[in-house]
Write an enzyme that holds these catalytic residues in place. Sequence first.
Site, PDB file in Angstrom:
ATOM      1  N   CYS A  26       0.808  -1.234   0.000  1.00  0.00           N
ATOM      2  CA  CYS A  26       0.000   0.000   0.000  1.00  0.00           C
ATOM      3  C   CYS A  26       0.835   1.275   0.000  1.00  0.00           C
ATOM      4  O   CYS A  26       0.291   2.371  -0.016  1.00  0.00           O
ATOM      5  CB  CYS A  26      -0.991  -0.008   1.159  1.00  0.00           C
ATOM      6  SG  CYS A  26      -2.244  -1.279   0.952  1.00  0.00           S
ATOM      7  N   HIS A  76     -13.044   9.642  -7.386  1.00  0.00           N
ATOM      8  CA  HIS A  76     -12.088   9.766  -8.477  1.00  0.00           C
ATOM      9  C   HIS A  76     -10.989  10.795  -8.194  1.00  0.00           C
ATOM     10  O   HIS A  76     -10.519  11.484  -9.103  1.00  0.00           O
ATOM     11  CB  HIS A  76     -12.802  10.034  -9.815  1.00  0.00           C
ATOM     12  CG  HIS A  76     -13.496   8.807 -10.326  1.00  0.00           C
ATOM     13  ND1 HIS A  76     -14.726   8.406  -9.846  1.00  0.00           N
ATOM     14  CD2 HIS A  76     -13.112   7.872 -11.225  1.00  0.00           C
ATOM     15  CE1 HIS A  76     -15.073   7.282 -10.448  1.00  0.00           C
ATOM     16  NE2 HIS A  76     -14.113   6.933 -11.283  1.00  0.00           N
ATOM     17  N   GLU A 137     -13.300  -0.661   2.786  1.00  0.00           N
ATOM     18  CA  GLU A 137     -12.222  -0.450   1.816  1.00  0.00           C
ATOM     19  C   GLU A 137     -12.174  -1.600   0.808  1.00  0.00           C
ATOM     20  O   GLU A 137     -11.931  -1.389  -0.378  1.00  0.00           O
ATOM     21  CB  GLU A 137     -10.902  -0.360   2.590  1.00  0.00           C
ATOM     22  CG  GLU A 137      -9.698  -0.070   1.751  1.00  0.00           C
ATOM     23  CD  GLU A 137      -8.445   0.118   2.579  1.00  0.00           C
ATOM     24  OE1 GLU A 137      -8.312   1.168   3.234  1.00  0.00           O
ATOM     25  OE2 GLU A 137      -7.602  -0.791   2.571  1.00  0.00           O
TER      26      GLU A 137
END
Length: 151
Positions: A26, A76, A137
Amino acid sequence: MGNNIRITKQFSFETGHALYGYDGKCKNVHGHSYKLSVTVIGKPITDNTNVKYGMVIDFGDLKKIVKEEIVNVFDHATVFNKNTPHVELAKELQDRGHNVLLVDYQPTSEMMVLDFAKKISKRLPKHISLHSLKLQETESSFAEWFQYDNI
């Protein structure tokens, strides 16, 4: 005294992020299809002359708040902690027309849910409280915030 009701509305948005200094995958820029459940608590309106009679809050009103504060901002976008060297990458992406959000925290689900709780709470009508948030998530990973853990 009683008659408190919890109302929940669910939202989804796509957001990219990277965790600076993290010791796993990550640390790379990647994205999630987040699902956010927003639960508020209050008493249904008892004034039968009110157009919102019988409602704790109109789902449409709750939707407007969460869309303006969270979904429209994070959807986005790519989120970076502004206090890390990712700022250089963020600047490069912004220069190329990308939607970049610089926040003052590590953009984990845990820290995002804290940020969301503050933003949503400020916008709620006085007779309603934010009860909880659940930020999913992935299919199997989520962070939750509960008001009673934070009194």
